[in-house]
Design a protein around this motif. Structure first.
Motif, PDB file in Angstrom:
ATOM      1  N   UNK A   1       0.809  -1.215   0.000  1.00 17.76           N
ATOM      2  CA  UNK A   1       0.000   0.000   0.000  1.00 17.76           C
ATOM      3  C   UNK A   1       0.845   1.268   0.000  1.00 17.76           C
ATOM      4  N   UNK A   2       2.145   1.111   0.277  1.00 15.90           N
ATOM      5  CA  UNK A   2       3.026   2.275   0.195  1.00 15.90           C
ATOM      6  C   UNK A   2       3.297   2.667  -1.260  1.00 15.90           C
ATOM      7  N   UNK A   3       3.014   1.746  -2.175  1.00 11.95           N
ATOM      8  CA  UNK A   3       3.156   2.043  -3.607  1.00 11.95           C
ATOM      9  C   UNK A   3       1.906   2.774  -4.072  1.00 11.95           C
ATOM     10  N   UNK A   4       2.047   3.958  -4.658  1.00 10.87           N
ATOM     11  CA  UNK A   4       0.876   4.742  -5.086  1.00 10.87           C
ATOM     12  C   UNK A   4      -0.080   3.972  -5.994  1.00 10.87           C
ATOM     13  N   UNK A   5       0.472   3.152  -6.901  1.00 11.44           N
ATOM     14  CA  UNK A   5      -0.381   2.418  -7.831  1.00 11.44           C
ATOM     15  C   UNK A   5      -1.256   1.404  -7.098  1.00 11.44           C
ATOM     16  N   UNK A   6      -0.658   0.667  -6.131  1.00  7.89           N
ATOM     17  CA  UNK A   6      -1.417  -0.316  -5.354  1.00  7.89           C
ATOM     18  C   UNK A   6      -2.474   0.370  -4.496  1.00  7.89           C
TER      19      UNK A   6
ATOM     20  N   UNK B   1      -6.603  -0.131  -4.726  1.00 13.83           N
ATOM     21  CA  UNK B   1      -7.445  -0.461  -3.577  1.00 13.83           C
ATOM     22  C   UNK B   1      -8.529   0.582  -3.369  1.00 13.83           C
ATOM     23  N   UNK B   2      -8.159   1.861  -3.442  1.00 15.02           N
ATOM     24  CA  UNK B   2      -9.146   2.934  -3.249  1.00 15.02           C
ATOM     25  C   UNK B   2     -10.254   2.864  -4.290  1.00 15.02           C
ATOM     26  N   UNK B   3      -9.889   2.535  -5.531  1.00 19.41           N
ATOM     27  CA  UNK B   3     -10.899   2.449  -6.591  1.00 19.41           C
ATOM     28  C   UNK B   3     -11.828   1.261  -6.364  1.00 19.41           C
ATOM     29  N   UNK B   4     -11.271   0.120  -5.922  1.00 14.40           N
ATOM     30  CA  UNK B   4     -12.103  -1.059  -5.653  1.00 14.40           C
ATOM     31  C   UNK B   4     -13.063  -0.807  -4.495  1.00 14.40           C
ATOM     32  N   UNK B   5     -12.579  -0.134  -3.455  1.00 15.08           N
ATOM     33  CA  UNK B   5     -13.431   0.160  -2.304  1.00 15.08           C
ATOM     34  C   UNK B   5     -14.615   1.048  -2.695  1.00 15.08           C
ATOM     35  N   UNK B   6     -14.363   2.027  -3.570  1.00 11.29           N
ATOM     36  CA  UNK B   6     -15.436   2.923  -3.996  1.00 11.29           C
ATOM     37  C   UNK B   6     -16.488   2.213  -4.838  1.00 11.29           C
ATOM     38  N   UNK B   7     -16.113   1.075  -5.445  1.00 13.01           N
ATOM     39  CA  UNK B   7     -17.054   0.343  -6.305  1.00 13.01           C
ATOM     40  C   UNK B   7     -17.800  -0.769  -5.565  1.00 13.01           C
ATOM     41  N   UNK B   8     -17.421  -1.040  -4.324  1.00 10.32           N
ATOM     42  CA  UNK B   8     -18.089  -2.096  -3.562  1.00 10.32           C
ATOM     43  C   UNK B   8     -19.515  -1.688  -3.206  1.00 10.32           C
TER      44      UNK B   8
ATOM     45  N   UNK C   1      -8.061   8.104  -5.446  1.00 11.78           N
ATOM     46  CA  UNK C   1      -9.010   8.317  -6.539  1.00 11.78           C
ATOM     47  C   UNK C   1      -9.687   9.677  -6.381  1.00 11.78           C
ATOM     48  N   UNK C   2     -10.088   9.980  -5.161  1.00  5.53           N
ATOM     49  CA  UNK C   2     -10.729  11.270  -4.875  1.00  5.53           C
ATOM     50  C   UNK C   2      -9.723  12.401  -5.053  1.00  5.53           C
ATOM     51  N   UNK C   3      -8.489  12.183  -4.603  1.00  7.93           N
ATOM     52  CA  UNK C   3      -7.448  13.204  -4.757  1.00  7.93           C
ATOM     53  C   UNK C   3      -7.239  13.546  -6.232  1.00  7.93           C
ATOM     54  N   UNK C   4      -7.203  12.521  -7.078  1.00  8.37           N
ATOM     55  CA  UNK C   4      -7.039  12.750  -8.518  1.00  8.37           C
ATOM     56  C   UNK C   4      -8.213  13.541  -9.085  1.00  8.37           C
ATOM     57  N   UNK C   5      -9.425  13.216  -8.625  1.00  8.09           N
ATOM     58  CA  UNK C   5     -10.624  13.919  -9.099  1.00  8.09           C
ATOM     59  C   UNK C   5     -10.601  15.385  -8.680  1.00  8.09           C
ATOM     60  N   UNK C   6     -10.174  15.651  -7.422  1.00 12.91           N
ATOM     61  CA  UNK C   6     -10.142  17.039  -6.938  1.00 12.91           C
ATOM     62  C   UNK C   6      -9.078  17.843  -7.684  1.00 12.91           C
TER      63      UNK C   6
END
Length: 400
Positions: A237-242, A246-253, A297-302
């Motif tokens: 999780x320290x890797x930005x891509x990972x 995870x953040x994108x999967x959580x938002x789609x659950x 994901x939210x950070x990228x959107x903002x």
């Protein structure tokens, strides 16, 4: 970066003691001269070996500090006197040390914002930016009050979510412990009795006994494997891509994603609204809000919203393009922008979504609880049935 301890005197003859960070002693001397201080002594602070996880300061401690600072500042007390009183009244020794260092920095000529910025683990970017805006506009008292209110609302929201999810989490943990205990201590007792009968066992019973044997024989390896899995997950999780995946999967659950989106919208609206009301520019406020979003994901959107504003668009247009914000939020933001009350409108959105988060939490709990009951009931019930099946077979054979 090395820390230097100094004693100095200003043009009025007042003596100061404090500390500052610099790469070399010459750089430290130059920094003090820029503050128009006459150096009396300057030495490098001895290196301290400390093993500590995090800052040791909870967000609730910072919220309480801010509220007390706001109250004393509004009463007309000088800043240094406020900090000295807060240092004495603060119960957390880590925060007490930070407040002391902040007071020393201000005593040495730093602004409050610069002094707070030296402790990023305690005072985040949002905090420092708002204080800087308050100092620049001469409205520090009001800014501290808004900061305290913002932190208290954020704490309230976090407590709601944690309180609602604590019970399901505890039930899951207890259930897993019970199943492991049954497999480790109860099933082997039945296995010894069945072995003495020297009879063919039903398939479910053999399956349960095989799992029990595997857990008993490889328990240590399973435990070490679990620890390695958790550590590996944390490192990944320290890797930005990972983290982004995870953040994108959580938002789609289902349900969980709805809760996260509503929590995110509430945090976004409250943070941005508070910054705008504090007098921070829209672009700076967007940057700070993105960093404090807590979701990549939210950070990228903002940040995409900021890019749209820089390109001449209204804030509502890029918000719609992100596909993350509900239509009601976009419409209210557009109205606030047109009426010149964007900060106030965003705070109203935040209040509304705080209530929506309550409903979303209830929905998540109502979904999780039946699943937990079915899972645990099925696991424990299936295990017991598998263990008693040979007894039923023997009973039928005796009757026959």
């Amino acid at each position: 970066m090395p820390v230097f301890l100094y004693k100095a005197q200003n043009a009025q003859g007042n003596n100061f003691e404090g500390s500052l960070e610099a790469q070399t002693k010459e750089e430290a001397e130059a920094l003090l001269r820029r503050r128009r201080l006459v150096i009396q002594s300057l030495k490098k602070k001895p290196t301290e070996i400390k093993i500590k996880i995090g800052s040791g300061i909870k967000s609730a401690d910072v919220a309480r500090f801010t509220r007390m600072f706001s109250s004393m500042s509004s009463a007309g007390l000088p800043m240094l006197q406020c900090l000295n009183i807060l240092e004495e009244q603060t119960e957390n020794p880590e925060l007490q040390s930070v407040v002391h260092k902040v007071a020393q920095s201000i005593n040495g000529g730093s602004s409050l914002a610069d002094a707070l910025a030296q402790h990023p683990k305690v005072f985040d970017t949002l905090y420092v930016n708002m204080v800087a805006a308050g100092e620049a506009g001469g409205i520090l008292d009001g800014i501290l009050a808004r900061l305290a209110e913002y932190q208290e609302n954020s704490q309230r929201l976090t407590r709601k979510v944690k309180k609602a999810l604590t019970y399901p989490a505890m039930v899951i943990v207890v259930g897993i412990v019970v199943v492991i205990a049954l497999m480790t201590f109860v099933v082997p007792t039945f296995a010894e009795q069945f072995a003495a009968l020297d009879a063919e066992l039903p398939a479910p019973t053999q399956f349960v006994m095989s799992i029990s044997d595997f857990i008993r024989d490889n328990g240590a390896f399973l435990f070490i494997g679990l620890i390695c899995l958790i550590v590996g997950y944390k490192l990944a999780l320290k890797l930005p891509k990972a983290q982004f995946i995870q953040d994108r999967l959580l938002l789609k659950m289902p349900k969980i994603g709805d809760l996260l989106i509503k929590t995110t919208v509430a945090r976004f609206a409250r943070t941005l609204g508070t910054l705008l009301n504090a007098g921070v520019s829209v672009m700076d406020a967007i940057q700070v809000t993105a960093k404090t979003s807590g979701n990549l994901v939210v950070e990228k959107a903002i940040l995409k919203i900021g890019t749209g504003i820089a390109g001449g668009k209204s804030i509502a247009e890029p918000m719609k393009e992100t596909g993350l914000f509900p239509p009601m939020v976009i419409q209210m933001t557009g109205v606030g922008e047109k009426t010149g009350n964007l900060g106030g409108m965003l705070l109203k959105v935040a209040d509304f979504y705080d209530e929506e988060v309550d409903a979303a939490v209830d929905a998540v709990v109502s979904m999780i609880e039946p699943l937990i009951i079915v899972f645990l009931g099925g696991a424990v019930g299936g295990l017991l049935i598998a263990m008693y099946m040979p007894m039923f077979s023997m009973g039928d054979a005796i009757k026959g």
